[in-house]
Design an enzyme around this catalytic site. Structure first.
Site, mmCIF file in Angstrom:
data_model
loop_
_atom_site.group_PDB
_atom_site.id
_atom_site.type_symbol
_atom_site.label_atom_id
_atom_site.label_comp_id
_atom_site.label_asym_id
_atom_site.label_seq_id
_atom_site.Cartn_x
_atom_site.Cartn_y
_atom_site.Cartn_z
ATOM 1 N N GLU A 52 16.050 70.875 35.529
ATOM 2 C CA GLU A 52 16.203 71.862 35.445
ATOM 3 C C GLU A 52 15.513 73.084 36.417
ATOM 4 O OE1 GLU A 52 16.932 70.553 30.917
ATOM 5 O OE2 GLU A 52 15.469 70.125 32.882
ATOM 6 N N LEU A 204 8.605 37.233 40.605
ATOM 7 C CA LEU A 204 9.003 38.387 39.560
ATOM 8 C C LEU A 204 8.597 39.721 40.337
ATOM 9 C CD1 LEU A 204 8.012 36.799 36.350
ATOM 10 C CD2 LEU A 204 10.269 36.207 37.456
#
Length: 368
Positions: A52, A204
């Site tokens: 916002e 990973l």
């Protein structure tokens, strides 16, 4: 354009924050005045301005009297940023259209109430299902204080994750593998068992330009991770946790010296207590885990009830092999009626491969 169309724009904006906002939600906001968009923004990263305030800051003219479309109820409490409801009120926004409510007890309807008390018209539940789906991780984490766990695996059409020799590269094509990398960027942590480390010595990491490496978690009951594995030797660059039942602190030293965190977890059914591990991770604001384990860990995760979603990448190949590994092993269920059921399933074509996703309806078959 109508409310739904403007909310769709806000949703697209919210998605730009993927992988950057955790443990906060992804939120987008659009400001419309006299039929034209005059401002827009999204929550770009954790600790930064909320959607916002970013939208208001981008306005090319005064937002007084305008309508704001926001995917999640504006906050009304102080955190790393001041309340967005205050900013909306101060800007003179006349109407606010909200996608979904905020389940955070600090907000939970209070933000909307605050706006209405100041005479602002509030319209709720516009594209609510889509807005909630975007923030499924946030909604789960804020309600349970435990990570949202996605069990991911790639398999052939006959259900194999490797050939009978153990060879597994590559089951799926580049498009599917690229999608996996985007999931590693999206979720906060990635988890495997020590068996995967011993078999594959994986890194990973997230291998997309600008991607965020997930925190790495290794379930290692007896602390068998090799000190010279990629996981350990790169722990100073990529945060790494070894979850173990081993209480011999002298064995921890080599891993801690390399930069790993070793945490002690109780033993359950001979292995790391995954439910307790999720509680510990949640306490550290780890809101999501991509589980890329083998068949043993996958079954243990299902049995423990920690899995919320399954992502199965399926290649149009047949491996055969009576001893070839499958994605979910363990004891299994005794009868079909007790199988773990997936709901809200979807299928996506990725190159020549298929991704089937579904939410876990019954989290666990408990044999304990």
């Amino acid at each position: 354009m109508n409310d739904q169309e403007y909310m769709k724009i806000a949703l697209d904006l919210a998605g730009r924050g993927v992988g950057q906002t955790a443990p906060n939600p992804m939120v987008g906001a659009v400001i419309v005045k006299d039929g034209a968009i005059i401002g827009q923004g999204w929550h770009e990263k954790y600790g930064g301005l909320h959607a916002e305030r970013n939208a208001l800051a981008s306005c090319r003219e005064s937002p007084r009297g305008a309508t704001m479309y926001v995917t999640l109820e504006p906050c009304c409490h102080y955190g790393k940023q001041p309340p967005c409801a205050d900013a909306v009120i101060e800007a003179g926004i006349r109407r606010v259209v909200v996608g979904s409510g905020d389940p955070n007890p600090l907000v939970a309807g209070k933000g909307i109430e605050m706006l209405r008390e100041r005479g602002i018209e509030v319209v709720e539940h516009v594209l609510q299902e889509e807005c909630e789906r975007l923030n499924e991780v946030f909604f789960h984490y804020i309600r349970t204080k435990r990570p949202f766990v996605v069990m991911k695996y790639a398999m052939t059409l006959d259900g194999k994750i490797a050939a009978y020799t153990g060879a597994s590269k590559w089951i799926t094509g580049e498009a599917a593998r690229g999608h996996v990398q985007r999931m590693r960027h999206r979720y906060t942590a990635i988890m495997v068992g020590v068996g995967t480390v011993l078999a594959d010595d994986p890194l990973l990491s997230c291998r997309i330009p600008g991607g965020k490496n997930p925190l790495r978690i290794i379930c290692d009951t007896n602390l068998r991770t090799p000190p010279n594995s990629q996981i350990v030797t790169t722990a100073s660059q990529i945060p790494t946790i070894l979850a173990t039942c081993c209480l011999e602190r002298e064995k921890w030293q080599v891993f801690e010296d390399a930069g790993c965190r070793v945490i002690s977890v109780d033993r359950r059914n001979g292995h790391v207590d995954l439910s307790q591990l999720m509680e510990k991770l949640g306490q550290e604001q780890i809101d999501s885990v991509l589980l890329e384990g083998g068949g043993t860990l996958n079954w243990a995760a299902l049995e423990s009830g920690i899995v919320q979603k399954v992502q199965a990448y399926i290649a149009p190949k047949l491996f055969g092999g009576q001893t070839a590994k499958t994605p979910v092993e363990g004891a299994g269920v005794p009868v079909p009626a007790e199988g773990v059921h997936l709901i809200n399933t979807s299928m996506t074509l990725l190159g020549e491969d298929f991704l089937i996703e579904g939410e876990v309806e019954q989290h666990v078959y408990r044999n304990c």
